[in-house]
Write an enzyme that holds these catalytic residues in place. Structure first.
Site, short mmCIF file in Angstrom:
data_model
loop_
_atom_site.label_atom_id
_atom_site.label_comp_id
_atom_site.label_asym_id
_atom_site.label_seq_id
_atom_site.Cartn_x
_atom_site.Cartn_y
_atom_site.Cartn_z
N ARG A 37 0.84 -1.23 0.01
CA ARG A 37 0.08 0.10 -0.06
C ARG A 37 0.82 1.22 -0.03
O ARG A 37 0.42 2.30 -0.54
CB ARG A 37 -0.86 0.03 1.28
CG ARG A 37 -2.07 -1.24 1.01
CD ARG A 37 -3.09 -1.15 2.10
NE ARG A 37 -4.43 -1.71 1.52
CZ ARG A 37 -5.07 -2.44 2.62
NH1 ARG A 37 -5.03 -2.24 3.89
NH2 ARG A 37 -6.13 -3.03 1.96
N LYS A 236 -21.37 -15.75 0.34
CA LYS A 236 -22.85 -15.42 0.41
C LYS A 236 -23.20 -14.80 -0.77
O LYS A 236 -22.78 -13.75 -0.93
CB LYS A 236 -23.01 -14.93 1.72
CG LYS A 236 -22.78 -15.55 3.01
CD LYS A 236 -23.26 -14.64 4.20
CE LYS A 236 -22.87 -15.22 5.55
NZ LYS A 236 -22.98 -14.19 6.61
N GLY A 389 -9.74 -8.05 -2.02
CA GLY A 389 -9.98 -9.18 -1.33
C GLY A 389 -9.50 -10.41 -1.58
O GLY A 389 -8.23 -10.58 -2.28
N GLY A 412 -13.87 -3.68 0.06
CA GLY A 412 -15.29 -3.05 0.31
C GLY A 412 -15.67 -2.01 -0.74
O GLY A 412 -16.79 -1.93 -1.30
P1 AMP Z 1 -16.25 -13.13 0.19
O1 AMP Z 1 -15.58 -12.19 1.11
O2 AMP Z 1 -17.68 -12.93 0.27
O3 AMP Z 1 -15.57 -12.71 -1.24
O4 AMP Z 1 -16.05 -14.41 0.49
C1 AMP Z 1 -14.83 -15.07 0.51
C2 AMP Z 1 -14.94 -16.36 1.49
O5 AMP Z 1 -15.76 -17.16 0.89
C3 AMP Z 1 -13.58 -16.87 1.73
O6 AMP Z 1 -13.16 -16.99 2.85
C4 AMP Z 1 -13.80 -18.49 1.28
O7 AMP Z 1 -13.42 -19.41 1.87
C5 AMP Z 1 -15.31 -18.39 1.24
N1 AMP Z 1 -16.13 -19.46 0.55
C6 AMP Z 1 -15.94 -19.66 -0.94
N2 AMP Z 1 -16.48 -21.04 -1.32
C7 AMP Z 1 -16.85 -21.36 -0.30
C8 AMP Z 1 -17.71 -22.57 0.09
N3 AMP Z 1 -18.23 -23.37 -1.10
N4 AMP Z 1 -18.35 -22.91 0.93
C9 AMP Z 1 -17.69 -22.04 2.33
N5 AMP Z 1 -17.03 -20.76 2.06
C10 AMP Z 1 -16.84 -20.62 0.66
#
Ligand code: AMP
Length: 432
Positions: A37, A236, A389, A412
């Site tokens: 950064r 999610k 991320g 974010g």
């Molecule tokens: P996000 O911050 O919403 O982009 O989510 C990232 C997180 O989603 C990471 O920590 C991954 O481990 C989790 N993730 C991705 N695929 C799965 C899955 N099939 N089951 C559980 N967690 C998941």
């Protein structure tokens, strides 16, 4: 499309220029473990120094207590701990907690190591102020020569920063003639140093980092080279609804992977075993698929998956088609056929936007899908934009960073940008 004035559009020589940077770097025992950064902030700082500005750098680091603020608030955990104590003991315990917070946070969250690292890159042109708007900062700013810089202490040591308190915003504004925002990663937050300060400064423009984010990401959203493919993954659906809704109007293909795919499978009656699944989002998942159909958007879900017995790194796993996930198993990555399907689509794309891993990519056994997608994006020759991320981390770990058009510096913030939201730290800057 956003068209904001940048530091190149104004006269800065001899002017006091307050630059909000993102120096929220990882530290271990006071040592910076990645100075990415800091390095990313250098083009803007160097430009201003070379033009002979008096540069005032400011940033937050972590989530400290507002230790410079009289009677600062304790955090939730501390407050809960206090509430458990007999009332008679609470005042003494609170005083002890405050003392400890001041002692711990002033060491853990100081920007002093950042000043030292900046000086390695900028030939010792930076002095460090031990406060933000206090006597030390004011004296060091008053003594600044053209082409030199001062770094203010962690702006979150003042509790008013995250409350966007006008008094602090005004005090920051009083330090400078010109305000520059170059902290894209904090631009989705309306804090004093990211937005509030602009109420009190006449000239407010962006630095090169924010300029790059809005030009490339904004350009891709407004006028993408087609076919435009968006790849969304992560845990999610609920975290990505805004992005899906905004992108569905713009893309030719929407690829869904990661944990969020299982909510879509469930919505169409498939068994998903113990996979992560948001039961309260099934209607929404059906609506999104319907909307994609109406708009003629190619909507791709995994055709096969790597499923595991439990949510653990070394759990037993196997590959299975999406309509055959048995009870007691959970989807943890996309399968091989899906990797091929997604890669083929990505390779034909003109523009790719990717946010979120295809599986639990932190664990080697379930990182294959994310690696395959990263490889396909790197090889695609498309305009490629990686939201911050986990997807950015995967691309960097694989050494593909140079092959991407743009890796956003804000997780974010890039998500909110892709949702089509106006970021307060950008909206407040002057238009061209
Ligand atoms: P996000 O911050 O919403 O982009 O989510 C990232 C997180 O989603 C990471 O920590 C991954 O481990 C989790 N993730 C991705 N695929 C799965 C899955 N099939 N089951 C559980 N967690 C998941």
């Amino acid at each position: 499309m956003l068209n904001k004035k940048s530091i190149e559009d104004i006269e800065v020589t001899g002017k006091k220029v307050l630059v909000r940077c993102d120096f929220n770097v990882p530290l271990q025992d006071g040592v910076i473990t990645s100075d990415k950064r800091i390095v990313e902030a250098l083009p803007t700082i160097k430009y201003l120094l070379e033009k002979g500005a008096k540069v005032i750098l400011c940033s937050h680091m972590g989530k400290p207590h507002g230790i410079f603020t009289e009677g600062f608030s304790l955090n939730k955990k501390e407050k809960a701990k206090l509430a458990e104590l007999p009332e008679a003991d609470q005042a003494a315990a609170k005083a002890e907690m405050i003392k400890k917070a001041i002692s711990d946070d002033s060491k853990k969250f100081t920007l002093k190591p950042v000043a030292d690292r900046l000086n390695e890159y900028l030939d010792g042109k930076v002095v460090f102020a031990s406060d933000i708007i206090g006597d030390d900062a004011k004296a060091k700013i008053a003594a600044l020569e053209n082409g030199k810089a001062v770094l203010l202490e962690n702006v979150r040591f003042d509790e008013r920063e995250t409350k966007n308190d006008p008094q602090l915003s005004k005090a920051l504004a009083d330090l400078c003639d010109i305000y520059v925002n170059d902290a894209f990663g904090s631009a989705h937050r309306a804090h004093c140093s990211t937005a509030g300060v602009t109420e009190f400064v006449d000239t407010c423009v962006c630095g090169f980092l924010i300029q790059k984010e809005i030009t490339i990401m904004g350009g891709a959203l407004a006028d993408p080279k087609r076919p435009f493919v968006a790849i969304l993954g992560g845990a999610k659906v609920s975290d990505k609804i805004g992005v899906i809704q905004n992108l569905i109007d713009k893309v030719d293909t929407l690829i869904i992977g990661g944990g969020m795919a299982y909510t879509f499978f469930r919505a169409f009656g498939n068994n998903v075993g113990t996979s992560i699944c948001e039961e309260d989002k099934l209607d929404l998942a059906r609506e999104l698929v319907e909307k994609a159909r109406e708009k003629g958007v190619n909507f791709l879900l995994p055709v096969d998956n790597i499923i595991g017995r439990e949510y653990s790194e070394d759990t037993t796993f196997m590959e299975i088609y999406s309509d055959s996930i048995p009870d007691g198993w959970m989807g943890l990555d996309i399968g091989e056929k899906t990797q091929e399907l997604f890669a083929k689509t990505i390779k034909g794309a003109g523009t790719v936007v990717w946010n979120g891993p295809m599986g639990v990519s932190e664990w080697d056994n379930f990182a294959g899908g994310t690696i395959a997608v990263a490889t396909a994006v790197a090889d695609s020759g498309a305009v490629s934009i990686i939201g911050g991320g986990d997807s950015a981390a995967a691309v960097e770990k694989l050494g593909f960073a140079d092959k991407m058009t743009h890796i956003s510096t804000g997780g974010g913030a890039s998500l909110e940008f892709l949702e089509g939201k106006e970021l307060p730290g950008i909206a407040c800057l002057e238009n061209k």
